[in-house]
Design a protein around this motif. Structure first.
Motif, PDB file in Angstrom:
ATOM      1  N   VAL A 145       1.010  -1.190  -0.135  1.00  0.00           N
ATOM      2  CA  VAL A 145      -0.174   0.058  -0.030  1.00  0.00           C
ATOM      3  C   VAL A 145       1.144   1.217   0.112  1.00  0.00           C
ATOM      4  CG1 VAL A 145      -1.702   1.294   1.445  1.00  0.00           C
ATOM      5  CG2 VAL A 145      -1.854  -1.113   1.109  1.00  0.00           C
ATOM      6  N   VAL A 146       0.757   1.928  -0.843  1.00  0.00           N
ATOM      7  CA  VAL A 146       1.504   3.156  -1.191  1.00  0.00           C
ATOM      8  C   VAL A 146       0.580   4.608  -0.978  1.00  0.00           C
ATOM      9  CG1 VAL A 146       2.937   4.615  -2.756  1.00  0.00           C
ATOM     10  CG2 VAL A 146       3.202   2.214  -2.677  1.00  0.00           C
ATOM     11  N   ILE A 147       1.083   5.603   0.117  1.00  0.00           N
ATOM     12  CA  ILE A 147       0.080   6.477   0.445  1.00  0.00           C
ATOM     13  C   ILE A 147       1.039   7.579  -0.137  1.00  0.00           C
ATOM     14  CG2 ILE A 147      -0.798   7.700   2.460  1.00  0.00           C
ATOM     15  CD1 ILE A 147      -0.649   4.886   4.031  1.00  0.00           C
ATOM     16  N   HIS A 148       0.456   8.401  -0.986  1.00  0.00           N
ATOM     17  CA  HIS A 148       1.048   9.639  -1.498  1.00  0.00           C
ATOM     18  C   HIS A 148       0.892  10.654  -0.597  1.00  0.00           C
ATOM     19  CE1 HIS A 148       2.200   7.854  -5.475  1.00  0.00           C
ATOM     20  NE2 HIS A 148       1.025   7.021  -5.309  1.00  0.00           N
ATOM     21  N   THR A 149       2.078  11.208   0.042  1.00  0.00           N
ATOM     22  CA  THR A 149       1.824  12.532   0.895  1.00  0.00           C
ATOM     23  C   THR A 149       3.580  13.092   0.850  1.00  0.00           C
ATOM     24  OG1 THR A 149       1.704  13.407   3.143  1.00  0.00           O
ATOM     25  CG2 THR A 149       2.622  11.025   2.908  1.00  0.00           C
TER      26      THR A 149
END
Length: 338
Positions: A125-129
């Motif tokens: 899971v890649v969370i773009h922030t």
């Protein structure tokens, strides 16, 4: 009437999303719910899920889902056109840290969290922030553990415990969903194939070598299926020594060639103690005008014909009907006789 405090609103949002997350009963819906929850609870604009697989001990990833923040509920998109690719070096290193770490990792595009099931990383899971301070790491880890716990329950409910292939319950669901999707008008529609295969003379294996050897044969058969067909093909243990496949192909000939290649691979494989084994395969094209039970009957008739006419062969129901060897099933469920 008192206005709810921000903390109360946040708690309600988290609880509502947990209720939705834990109500899912299929892996795909569970993953969609997880991404939607993360976008809302973590207050980020974009979250992606990458499926993981290993080929000859080398990792490959494929983007499967994308969640984008919107005014209402997050927008979930299936990225079905993305293919399997070797991961970039920073994800490659992460995928090799399975035994040493289960944390959240900083990557160039944001944060990455590995998801595990039955001891293996099955997705990222890649969370773009742009700012790590936006991420509540404790909450993120808790969400991951809840997801993994439910994923394990779904895995145990949907998988055959001996072979790890999907079980009959999952076959029924997948087949009925496929039939429903084929009812919808589409611009292009590749043919789907339902194939049933059976290990020839399997009772003789159990009688001569014992059930432990028989179980080993079934396990090896499942492994050969996984090596011979694509990740997205439906592979199922249908019951006993019988297996089912739901294949999507560019044309019928391609599907038949794939089934013939698999039959040859089984014929050439040296099974422990038993040495040589063969399989019989019967298949039919999935026709949305027929009922699922009728299509299963067609594939089963082709399989029975293969076993009754020498075994170790692939037979197509439609071809057998055209040759006058079998009876066709009319759209109303009745039988046409030739």
């Amino acid at each position: 009437m008192q206005t709810p405090l921000p903390e109360q609103n946040e708690s309600k949002l988290i609880l509502d999303n947990l209720v939705e997350l834990t109500s899912q009963r299929e892996q795909e819906m569970l993953e969609s719910s997880l991404l939607s929850t993360l976008v809302e609870v973590m207050h980020v604009d974009k979250v992606e899920l990458f499926a993981c697989r290993w080929v000859n001990s080398a990792p490959y990833i494929r983007r499967r889902l994308e969640a984008i923040s919107s005014a209402g509920k997050p927008i979930i998109t299936e990225t079905t056109t993305d293919g399997w690719l070797p991961p970039p070096i920073f994800l490659y290193d992460l995928l090799n840290m399975l035994d040493r770490d289960d944390g959240i990792h900083r990557i160039p595009t944001g944060m990455c969290m590995p998801m595990r099931c039955m001891g293996s990383i099955i997705s990222l899971v890649v969370i773009h922030t742009s700012s790590e301070t936006k991420i509540n790491r404790a909450m993120l880890k808790a969400m991951a553990r809840i997801h993994e716990n439910f994923l394990r329950l779904l895995f145990e409910a949907d998988r055959d415990m001996l072979t790890a292939l999907h079980n009959r319950r999952k076959f029924d669901l997948r087949f009925y969903n496929l039939m429903s999707s084929l009812q919808r008008p589409q611009t292009t529609q590749h043919p789907h194939i339902l194939a049933l295969l059976d290990v020839d003379l399997f009772k003789r294996v159990n009688d001569q070598f014992g059930h432990m050897v028989g179980d080993e044969v079934l396990l090896i058969m499942a492994q050969l299926m996984q090596q011979s067909f694509r990740e997205d093909d439906g592979l199922f243990r249908y019951g006993g020594e019988e297996f089912a496949l739901l294949l999507q192909a560019s044309d019928i000939l391609q599907a038949e060639l794939a089934l013939e290649r698999f039959r040859h691979s089984v014929e050439r494989h040296p099974f422990p103690q038993v040495r040589e084994l063969t399989i019989s395969i019967g298949y039919t094209q999935v026709n949305p005008a027929l009922l699922p039970g009728q299509l299963i009957e067609q594939a089963d008739r082709a399989l029975y014909y293969a076993k009754a006419h020498g075994r170790n062969q692939v037979q197509c129901f439609e071809k057998l009907v055209a040759m006058g060897e079998l009876e066709s099933i009319r759209m109303d469920g009745q039988v046409d006789y030739f």
